[in-house]
Write a protein that holds these residues in place. Structure first.
Motif, short mmCIF file in Angstrom:
data_model
loop_
_atom_site.label_atom_id
_atom_site.label_comp_id
_atom_site.label_asym_id
_atom_site.label_seq_id
_atom_site.Cartn_x
_atom_site.Cartn_y
_atom_site.Cartn_z
N LEU A 196 3.47 3.96 5.58
CA LEU A 196 3.13 2.50 6.09
C LEU A 196 3.10 0.89 6.20
O LEU A 196 2.58 0.41 6.68
N GLY A 197 3.05 1.04 4.32
CA GLY A 197 2.86 0.12 3.72
C GLY A 197 1.65 -0.13 2.91
O GLY A 197 0.99 0.52 1.92
N LEU A 198 1.14 -1.68 3.12
CA LEU A 198 -0.45 -1.47 1.97
C LEU A 198 -1.12 -0.28 3.09
O LEU A 198 -1.00 -0.40 4.52
N SER A 199 -2.88 -0.41 2.44
CA SER A 199 -3.13 0.04 2.44
C SER A 199 -4.16 -0.40 3.36
O SER A 199 -4.09 -1.51 3.59
N ASP A 200 -5.73 -0.09 4.16
CA ASP A 200 -6.42 -1.29 4.54
C ASP A 200 -7.22 -1.75 3.78
O ASP A 200 -7.59 -2.90 3.85
N THR A 201 -7.66 -1.59 2.53
CA THR A 201 -7.93 -2.60 1.03
C THR A 201 -7.35 -2.98 0.77
O THR A 201 -7.73 -3.86 0.17
N TYR B 75 -15.58 9.06 4.60
CA TYR B 75 -14.99 9.70 3.16
C TYR B 75 -13.83 10.64 3.93
O TYR B 75 -13.80 11.32 3.16
N HIS B 76 -13.28 10.51 4.75
CA HIS B 76 -12.37 11.34 5.45
C HIS B 76 -10.89 11.62 4.15
O HIS B 76 -10.33 12.43 3.44
N GLN B 77 -10.91 10.71 3.66
CA GLN B 77 -10.38 9.65 2.88
C GLN B 77 -9.99 8.78 2.09
O GLN B 77 -9.57 7.87 1.43
N LEU B 78 -11.11 9.31 1.76
CA LEU B 78 -11.62 8.97 0.37
C LEU B 78 -10.71 7.97 -0.83
O LEU B 78 -10.93 7.00 -0.85
N ASN B 79 -9.80 8.55 -1.16
CA ASN B 79 -8.89 8.80 -2.06
C ASN B 79 -7.84 6.96 -1.24
O ASN B 79 -7.80 6.10 -2.59
N TYR B 80 -7.94 6.99 -0.09
CA TYR B 80 -7.37 5.84 0.82
C TYR B 80 -8.00 4.60 0.35
O TYR B 80 -7.02 3.92 0.17
N LEU B 81 -9.35 4.28 0.34
CA LEU B 81 -10.32 2.90 0.04
C LEU B 81 -9.87 2.49 -0.95
O LEU B 81 -9.56 1.96 -1.16
N PHE B 82 -9.38 3.68 -2.53
CA PHE B 82 -8.82 2.96 -3.48
C PHE B 82 -7.60 3.19 -4.08
O PHE B 82 -7.46 3.53 -5.16
N LEU C 186 -10.00 -8.44 8.80
CA LEU C 186 -11.09 -7.80 9.77
C LEU C 186 -10.92 -6.73 10.75
O LEU C 186 -11.23 -5.56 9.86
N VAL C 187 -9.48 -6.36 11.29
CA VAL C 187 -8.88 -5.53 11.73
C VAL C 187 -8.26 -4.33 10.68
O VAL C 187 -8.50 -3.50 10.92
N ALA C 188 -8.13 -5.65 9.30
CA ALA C 188 -8.09 -4.11 8.38
C ALA C 188 -8.81 -3.11 7.85
O ALA C 188 -9.33 -2.44 8.01
N ALA C 189 -10.52 -3.75 7.98
CA ALA C 189 -12.05 -3.29 8.22
C ALA C 189 -12.15 -2.47 8.57
O ALA C 189 -13.22 -1.09 8.78
N ALA C 190 -12.09 -2.60 9.86
CA ALA C 190 -12.59 -1.93 11.32
C ALA C 190 -11.84 -0.88 11.35
O ALA C 190 -12.73 0.14 12.23
N GLY C 191 -10.47 -0.49 11.02
CA GLY C 191 -10.65 0.67 9.98
C GLY C 191 -11.71 2.02 9.97
O GLY C 191 -11.91 3.11 10.22
N PRO C 192 -12.41 0.95 8.30
CA PRO C 192 -12.21 2.39 7.53
C PRO C 192 -14.31 1.73 8.06
O PRO C 192 -15.16 3.09 8.42
N MET C 193 -14.29 1.17 8.57
CA MET C 193 -16.35 0.38 9.58
C MET C 193 -16.26 0.31 10.31
O MET C 193 -17.25 0.40 10.46
N PHE D 138 -12.63 -3.17 -5.36
CA PHE D 138 -13.89 -3.70 -4.38
C PHE D 138 -14.20 -3.47 -3.01
O PHE D 138 -15.33 -2.96 -2.45
N TRP D 139 -12.86 -3.70 -2.05
CA TRP D 139 -13.35 -3.50 -1.02
C TRP D 139 -13.37 -2.28 -0.28
O TRP D 139 -14.22 -1.85 0.55
N GLY D 140 -12.83 -1.38 -1.22
CA GLY D 140 -12.77 0.21 -1.37
C GLY D 140 -14.22 0.66 -1.85
O GLY D 140 -15.13 1.53 -0.40
N ALA D 141 -15.02 0.37 -2.77
CA ALA D 141 -16.54 0.40 -2.93
C ALA D 141 -17.21 -0.31 -1.55
O ALA D 141 -17.88 0.60 -1.15
N LEU D 142 -17.06 -1.45 -2.15
CA LEU D 142 -18.42 -1.89 -0.50
C LEU D 142 -17.86 -1.09 0.78
O LEU D 142 -19.12 -1.41 0.85
#
Length: 249
Positions: free
Chosen positions: A204-209, A190-197, A101-108, A222-226
């Motif tokens: 920093l290690g793993l991306s949010d998705t 969409y600021h960093q759309l490529n970051y979602l994918f 949830l914390v990871a998703a809260a950044g983009p969402m 899948f999470w990036g697209a969602l």
């Protein structure tokens, strides 16, 4: 003369419906243009204030979700290249859902906040109050969490500008400003759309998705697209309600 109920009514009072559609079309056009510009390196500089605001929305989303779930939000760093880092800690008992949830809260977090700002434009009082809350919270975050030199300059400056709009401008400017800022927050996904994918966030290690993949198993793309689709849906629905448009059949 009866006072109009909302910002859209103010613009369209004594005017044909085409005026309201023009305002909505302008906001939609601004959203598309912003999302496209952010896909190019020059876009960060053309939209620089909104780039910094988008980073603030994103990192605050991480930190505030950690707080909501009983963790700690230690600090927020924003840099002059538009990047940022939120440092937080989680309670181990919350795994695996809490970290996801914390990871998703950044983009969402930004689209949800943006929708709230857009919906606030339906009322003059709510629009003005929302601007004051946003400006004040930018200043508050600088005092409590921001710990980078650039962030300590940029974040309070943005807060003061937004407060000035709330306190010194006519109602129609406040209504337009809250809608525009809401749109910018929604499309900041969409600021960093490529970051979602992306699986990696570099040093920093793993991306949010990728962190969501780690805790929720489904692949990061899948999470990036969602989240990309959800951000558009949130924007469209909030504009539909704010402008009182009928639901598509």
């Amino acid at each position: 003369m009866r006072e109009p109920k909302n910002f859209s009514s103010l613009l369209t009072q004594e005017a044909p419906p085409e005026v309201e559609r023009m305002g909505l079309s302008w906001l939609v056009g601004a959203a598309i243009a912003t999302a496209v510009l952010w896909q190019f390196p020059a876009g960060d500089y053309i939209l620089y204030p909104f780039t910094i605001l988008a980073t603030w929305f994103h990192e605050m989303g991480h930190g505030l979700m950690a707080l909501i779930l009983g963790g700690n939000f230690h600090k927020l760093q924003i840099f002059n290249n538009g990047s940022g880092v939120a440092t937080y800690s989680m309670r181990s008992t919350l795994a695996p859902l809490g970290p996801a949830l914390v990871a998703a809260a950044g983009p969402m977090g930004p689209p949800i906040a943006g929708a709230a700002l857009i919906l606030a434009s339906r009322s003059f009082k709510a629009a003005s109050l929302s601007l004051k809350i946003l400006g004040g919270f930018l200043l508050f975050s600088a005092l409590v969490w921001v710990r980078s030199l650039f962030g300590l300059i940029a974040v309070p400056l943005l807060g003061l500008i937004i407060l000035a709009v709330a306190l010194q401008t006519p109602r129609w400017v406040q209504g337009f400003a809250i809608q525009f800022l809401g749109v910018q927050a929604c499309v900041s996904t969409y600021h960093q759309l490529n970051y979602l994918f992306s699986y990696s966030a570099g040093s920093l290690g793993l991306s949010d998705t990728a962190q969501m993949q780690r805790y929720l198993l489904l692949p990061y793309w899948f999470w990036g697209a969602l989240m990309a689709v959800a951000s558009v849906v949130i924007l469209v629905q909030s504009l539909r309600v704010a402008f009182q448009l009928p639901s598509p059949k």
